[in-house]
Design a protein around this motif. Structure first.
Motif, PDB file in Angstrom:
ATOM      1  N   LYS A 344       0.831  -1.209   0.000  1.00 51.80           N
ATOM      2  CA  LYS A 344       0.000   0.000   0.000  1.00 51.80           C
ATOM      3  C   LYS A 344       0.866   1.259   0.000  1.00 51.80           C
ATOM      4  O   LYS A 344       0.638   2.173  -0.797  1.00 51.80           O
ATOM      5  CB  LYS A 344      -0.925   0.011   1.215  1.00 51.80           C
ATOM      6  CG  LYS A 344      -1.898  -1.152   1.246  1.00 51.80           C
ATOM      7  CD  LYS A 344      -2.686  -1.185   2.544  1.00 51.80           C
ATOM      8  CE  LYS A 344      -3.605  -2.393   2.607  1.00 51.80           C
ATOM      9  NZ  LYS A 344      -4.315  -2.501   3.905  1.00 51.80           N
ATOM     10  N   THR A 345       1.854   1.298   0.911  1.00 51.06           N
ATOM     11  CA  THR A 345       2.733   2.476   0.962  1.00 51.06           C
ATOM     12  C   THR A 345       4.110   2.177   0.362  1.00 51.06           C
ATOM     13  O   THR A 345       4.849   3.098   0.060  1.00 51.06           O
ATOM     14  CB  THR A 345       2.927   2.959   2.407  1.00 51.06           C
ATOM     15  OG1 THR A 345       3.549   1.921   3.172  1.00 51.06           O
ATOM     16  CG2 THR A 345       1.609   3.327   3.050  1.00 51.06           C
ATOM     17  N   SER A 346       4.458   0.919   0.212  1.00 53.58           N
ATOM     18  CA  SER A 346       5.696   0.452  -0.417  1.00 53.58           C
ATOM     19  C   SER A 346       5.735  -1.067  -0.308  1.00 53.58           C
ATOM     20  O   SER A 346       4.782  -1.680   0.191  1.00 53.58           O
ATOM     21  CB  SER A 346       6.946   1.083   0.228  1.00 53.58           C
ATOM     22  OG  SER A 346       7.201   2.371  -0.341  1.00 53.58           O
ATOM     23  N   PHE A 347       6.844  -1.679  -0.761  1.00 51.06           N
ATOM     24  CA  PHE A 347       6.937  -3.133  -0.783  1.00 51.06           C
ATOM     25  C   PHE A 347       8.179  -3.615  -0.039  1.00 51.06           C
ATOM     26  O   PHE A 347       9.227  -2.959  -0.065  1.00 51.06           O
ATOM     27  CB  PHE A 347       7.013  -3.646  -2.222  1.00 51.06           C
ATOM     28  CG  PHE A 347       5.742  -3.469  -3.015  1.00 51.06           C
ATOM     29  CD1 PHE A 347       4.818  -4.499  -3.116  1.00 51.06           C
ATOM     30  CD2 PHE A 347       5.468  -2.271  -3.669  1.00 51.06           C
ATOM     31  CE1 PHE A 347       3.646  -4.343  -3.846  1.00 51.06           C
ATOM     32  CE2 PHE A 347       4.309  -2.103  -4.413  1.00 51.06           C
ATOM     33  CZ  PHE A 347       3.383  -3.139  -4.498  1.00 51.06           C
ATOM     34  N   SER A 373      -0.394   5.490  -7.140  1.00 53.16           N
ATOM     35  CA  SER A 373      -1.236   5.248  -5.963  1.00 53.16           C
ATOM     36  C   SER A 373      -0.394   4.886  -4.748  1.00 53.16           C
ATOM     37  O   SER A 373      -0.650   5.379  -3.634  1.00 53.16           O
ATOM     38  CB  SER A 373      -2.267   4.148  -6.245  1.00 53.16           C
ATOM     39  OG  SER A 373      -1.630   2.902  -6.444  1.00 53.16           O
ATOM     40  N   VAL A 374       0.646   4.049  -4.930  1.00 54.89           N
ATOM     41  CA  VAL A 374       1.524   3.684  -3.819  1.00 54.89           C
ATOM     42  C   VAL A 374       2.345   4.896  -3.385  1.00 54.89           C
ATOM     43  O   VAL A 374       2.515   5.155  -2.188  1.00 54.89           O
ATOM     44  CB  VAL A 374       2.444   2.498  -4.201  1.00 54.89           C
ATOM     45  CG1 VAL A 374       3.476   2.230  -3.107  1.00 54.89           C
ATOM     46  CG2 VAL A 374       1.615   1.251  -4.449  1.00 54.89           C
ATOM     47  N   GLY A 375       2.835   5.659  -4.372  1.00 53.55           N
ATOM     48  CA  GLY A 375       3.610   6.866  -4.060  1.00 53.55           C
ATOM     49  C   GLY A 375       2.791   7.885  -3.280  1.00 53.55           C
ATOM     50  O   GLY A 375       3.284   8.504  -2.330  1.00 53.55           O
ATOM     51  N   LYS A 376       1.518   8.041  -3.645  1.00 56.71           N
ATOM     52  CA  LYS A 376       0.644   8.979  -2.938  1.00 56.71           C
ATOM     53  C   LYS A 376       0.402   8.518  -1.506  1.00 56.71           C
ATOM     54  O   LYS A 376       0.456   9.313  -0.557  1.00 56.71           O
ATOM     55  CB  LYS A 376      -0.687   9.105  -3.683  1.00 56.71           C
ATOM     56  CG  LYS A 376      -1.636  10.111  -3.042  1.00 56.71           C
ATOM     57  CD  LYS A 376      -2.978  10.159  -3.779  1.00 56.71           C
ATOM     58  CE  LYS A 376      -3.923  11.129  -3.076  1.00 56.71           C
ATOM     59  NZ  LYS A 376      -5.301  11.059  -3.631  1.00 56.71           N
ATOM     60  N   ALA A 377       0.155   7.206  -1.332  1.00 58.48           N
ATOM     61  CA  ALA A 377      -0.074   6.664   0.015  1.00 58.48           C
ATOM     62  C   ALA A 377       1.190   6.776   0.869  1.00 58.48           C
ATOM     63  O   ALA A 377       1.108   7.059   2.072  1.00 58.48           O
ATOM     64  CB  ALA A 377      -0.516   5.202  -0.085  1.00 58.48           C
TER      65      ALA A 377
END
Length: 413
Positions: A344-347, A373-377
């Protein structure tokens, strides 16, 4: 699971703020080795922000650090440079005992309420001696996880002596600060100090300096070697053998058509450049200020293979820049990307698992929507990590706890 949560409870326990401590300005002596003004390290921003916020809270601050590149003052805090020498096993790291008559005289004249020193190192020994001589509480913050470095240098015989040295240091302190739950758990396993003598130094990042607004086409051209249309991976940091950066060569061999940019410097740089000869890689050297902000924000994915991070400040900075991270699930990095935020925010990937790492980087590189989307979160998550709040917690709560422990030890309660 319940046992694990119970073990963590003392670390995360909120202490009474200690009205007497927080109600008036204090005098705080910081012993920081190597210098937070010159040495390339993850705690450079941590200590610079800490000093700045202590001064904003009205405290007098004296900083003792290695002499090279030390300014005379920083945000109104007096800085004293102590003669240093290179670490025998790591020539780029300056060390200093900081126990000369000049240093002792300056600290004694300053009359600190508390001494706070970084660990592990040599300067912390001098700080401990001075704290005992002038009878003030001692706080240590742990920043370099040497036991995780040792295997990378084939020095396994040094592992137990290193833990013994760390135990000896931290048992002499009134309180220990650690940058992540993982380090606290390692300390508990190694029986360094009791859990109730450990507190967490909350993570923080300058979310104004590291921001999506710094994305620049010109910087992307520079980082990509003139091929800005190609997928671009970035790594920022200090280049040391212990950082596992050779793993990224194997990653890039599996990602044809992609490029990688290395931003930073360190003792492993020449060997790393040689390793990447003939590959689509750019080495920029050290970048600072707005150039560094642009570098982060202009990439597609940040790759972090290190398994020895006490926290991973560069991961925080990349996420604040809106750039997703793919990092090894090791050290303090899961504190930044916890299980419920993975994907969601990174892996995160299992340390050493090349297939998993490549798969997750590919997933991001192939989908602009997913990257955004992940970068925004990630950006939204980092906006919650405030240096000022972290500094206030140390100043009002953790220092107060150290003072309380010290008074009990000295029979002053």
């Amino acid at each position: 699971m319940a046992q694990a949560e119970e073990a963590r409870a003392p670390l995360l326990l909120d202490e009474e703020a200690g009205g007497e401590w927080s109600s008036r300005p204090r005098r705080i002596a910081l012993f920081v080795e190597p210098s937070p003004f010159a040495y390339i390290s993850g705690y450079k921003n941590r200590f610079q922000n800490f000093i700045k916020h202590l001064r904003e809270m009205g405290d007098e601050v004296l900083v003792v650090t290695t002499h090279k590149g030390a300014p005379e003052e920083f945000h109104g805090a007096k800085v004293i440079g102590s003669w240093s020498f290179p670490c025998p096993l790591y020539q780029n790291v300056p060390l200093s005992l900081a126990l000369s008559p000049r240093i002792f005289s300056e600290v004694n004249k300053f009359k600190p309420d508390i001494i706070h020193a970084t660990s592990p190192g040599i300067m912390v020994i001098g700080a401990l001696a001075i704290a005992k001589m002038i009878s003030v509480p001692m706080v240590m913050s742990y920043h370099t996880h040497l036991p995780a470095y040792i295997p990378r240098y084939n020095l396994n015989w040094l592992l137990e002596p290193t833990w013994s040295f760390i135990r000896c240091l931290h048992r002499a302190a009134d309180l220990t600060l650690v940058p992540s739950v993982a380090i606290a758990e390692d300390f508990e396993t190694a029986k360094v100090v009791p859990a109730n003598r450990i507190r967490l130094w909350n993570k923080g990042v300058d979310s104004e300096s590291f921001h999506t607004k710094y994305r620049r086409h010109e910087m992307r051209v520079r980082l990509s070697g003139g091929e800005p249309e190609k997928p671009l991976i970035i790594h920022v940091g200090r280049f040391g053998r212990e950082k596992n950066l050779d793993f990224l060569k194997r990653v890039m061999e599996r990602l044809p058509g992609s490029r990688i940019a290395f931003v930073g410097d360190g003792p492993y740089r020449a060997e790393l450049e040689k390793l990447f000869t003939g590959m689509p890689a750019v080495f920029t050297g050290m970048l600072q200020g707005e150039e560094l902000s642009q570098a982060y924000a202009s990439a597609d994915v940040f790759a972090m293979p290190s398994e020895s991070e006490t926290l991973g400040q560069v991961v925080l900075e990349s996420m604040a820049s809106g750039v997703p991270v793919v990092a090894a699930r090791a050290g303090g990095i899961p504190d930044i990307i916890p299980k419920d935020k993975e994907g969601k925010t990174s892996f995160l990937f299992t340390p050493g698992d090349l297939d998993e790492c490549v798969r997750k980087i590919e997933q991001l590189l192939k989908s602009k929507d997913l990257r955004e989307s992940v970068g925004k979160a990630a950006r939204e998550e980092m906006e919650k990590c405030d240096w000022r709040a972290a500094s206030r917690k140390i100043r009002n709560e953790h220092y107060s706890t150290a003072m309380s422990y010290w008074r009990k030890k000295m029979g002053k309660t």
